[in-house]
Design a protein around this motif. Structure first.
Motif, short mmCIF file in Angstrom:
data_model
loop_
_atom_site.label_atom_id
_atom_site.label_comp_id
_atom_site.label_asym_id
_atom_site.label_seq_id
_atom_site.Cartn_x
_atom_site.Cartn_y
_atom_site.Cartn_z
N PHE A 64 0.85 -1.19 0.00
CA PHE A 64 0.00 0.00 0.00
C PHE A 64 0.89 1.24 0.00
N ILE A 65 0.36 2.34 -0.55
CA ILE A 65 1.14 3.58 -0.48
C ILE A 65 1.31 3.97 0.99
N GLY A 98 2.09 -0.55 5.52
CA GLY A 98 0.94 0.21 6.00
C GLY A 98 -0.38 -0.46 5.65
N GLU A 99 -1.44 0.04 6.26
CA GLU A 99 -2.79 -0.34 5.85
C GLU A 99 -3.16 0.53 4.66
#
Ligand code: ATP
Ligand code: MG
Length: 427
Positions: A64-65, A98-99
């Motif tokens: 994820f970004i 990350g989420e």
């Protein structure tokens, strides 16, 4: 060694390691492109399965970004990549996956303020906060070179006798304290020891107005100078602001351009600034289509009209004494008006309020009595006029308004990381 993203184009053919946060991710066939951002910019990495192995390649394709990563590889010049170079990754280390990041495209201003703690990572915010750091440094640098001493004023003060509507009050061990609205009076006390001083500290004002230039907590630069009349006061302001702007143009035009500021326009901000008397300013505002009454403070619209008529900052001088603070000295050459100047700039309006202070004991007592002020609360301030008083003057510059001007930022809240306004105390 860790290389900054902004430096990789100088490392063509070399092995480098960069670290940062995933800014963009794109998958093209078997290749994963990760754009990594750090404090100074972005750099593109290409992750190929045969170079990093299946496991790392899978991690990259599912990332994820805003995940934090360290990437090593070889730099190759590539015109298509941001910054003109790309890293062919040999190793990808995901430090924290990350989420899904909650900020996507086209979100409302209010939502972005709710997630301010995350939005501060955006490119615009990064540029503004970097510029803010430099602007404040240059202001300090100039003051230091002119032998000003930085002093530390109190933020907790005895609630003034005025009971000002825009004061934050708080319970203080059975008494009432207020958060300081300005450090000026404390600066005045210090000039009798250090001659030229300044404070750089927050000021607090319970502003009910929702404008693009009011915060309830703002950073206030307040120089105070012994042996300076209003003329010298204005000269200090011109030089100080021009110095900071000049240095930003000279050393950080990339930040200005990144924010859409016209660097050529800022280059022209040099002393002397324009000057206009309050009486003439009222006339000029009305000529320009405003509706300003003599004896009133100019409203935001009036200030913008007036400032827009000059291509440099303009001092508006000699306001009627009734609408200005009790400590401003009456102008002996223009009775009924004070030796003051507000400095207005295009697009923002007032960024500085300054004046020569009353330094004569009797004159101060008379003005305070006329204004029905609580003498007891100000006894220490009045005292300063009893023991070797000297002519002195000073001013207050709103740091966030100055930043708005230099960087061409639309709203004051974007010049400070965690803005405080009537409707916002979090995050
Ligand atoms: P305004 O008329 O715009 O409310 P002011 O006359 O109350 O300004 P001063 O008390 O003279 O302002 O304060 C000096 C400087 O501090 C101002 O010129 C401005 O740059 C800055 N300033 C004042 N109030 C605020 C605020 N609420 N938010 C941000 N900056 C402020
Ligand atoms: Mg105000």
């Amino acid at each position: 060694m860790i290389c900054r993203t902004s430096e990789i184009s100088k490392q063509d053919g070399k092995e480098v390691t960069i670290r940062g946060w995933v800014y963009r991710q794109r998958i093209l066939g078997d290749n994963v492109f990760l754009v990594i951002r750090d404090a100074f910019g972005i750099a593109q990495c290409v992750i190929k399965k045969d170079a990093v192995g299946e496991k790392m390649h899978k991690e990259a394709s599912e990332i994820f970004i805003e995940s934090s990563v360290v990437v090593s590889g070889t730099v190759k010049k590539d015109e298509r990549a941001p910054g003109g170079a790309e890293i062919k990754a040999t190793k990808l280390e995901v430090i924290s996956r990350g989420e899904a990041f909650p900020i996507q495209k086209d979100l409302s201003e209010e939502y972005l303020l709710d997630v301010r703690h995350l939005w501060l990572r955006s490119r615009n915010m990064n540029l503004i906060m970097r510029a803010r750091h430099h602007i404040v440094n240059y202001l300090r640098e100039w003051l230091d070179s002119k032998e000003f001493f930085e002093i530390a004023p109190p933020m907790l003060t005895k609630a003034g006798g005025e009971g000002g509507a825009d004061m934050f009050e708080l319970e203080y061990f059975g008494d009432t304290a207020s958060l300081t609205q300005s450090s000026q009076l404390y600066g005045e006390a210090m000039i009798f020891s250090l001659e030229k001083v300044y404070t750089l500290a927050p000021s607090f004002r319970a502003e009910k107005s929702r404008t693009r230039r009011h915060l309830t907590e703002f950073w206030h630069l307040e120089p105070e100078m012994a042996w300076h009349g209003q003329k010298e006061n204005e000269e200090v302001q011109e030089q100080l602001l021009s110095y900071a702007i000049g240095k930003m143009v000279e050393n950080h035009s990339d930040l200005l351009q990144g924010l859409g500021q016209d660097v050529e326009k800022m280059k022209k901000v040099k002393p002397p600034f324009a000057r206009i008397m309050y009486d003439d300013a009222v006339e000029k505002v009305n000529e320009l289509g405003g509706k300003m009454k003599h004896g009133n403070d100019p409203g935001t619209e009036d200030e913008l009209l007036l400032a827009g008529a000059f291509d440099k900052p303009v001092f508006v001088k000699n306001y009627p004494k009734e609408i200005k603070a009790f400590y401003m000295r009456e102008d002996p050459d223009h009775p009924g008006t004070v030796l003051n100047a507000d400095l207005l700039v295009p697009g923002v309006g007032e960024i500085i309020g300054g004046s020569e202070r009353i330094w004569d004991y009797n004159e101060l007592m008379e003005r305070m009595n006329q204004s029905k002020m609580n003498i007891k609360t100000y006894q220490w301030y009045i005292d300063l006029r009893k023991y070797g008083s000297v002519p002195h003057s000073g001013f207050g510059l709103g740091i966030e308004r100055f930043i708005r001007y230099i960087l061409n930022v639309e709203h004051i809240r974007d010049t400070i990381p965690f803005p405080r306004t009537m409707s916002r105390l979090e995050p």
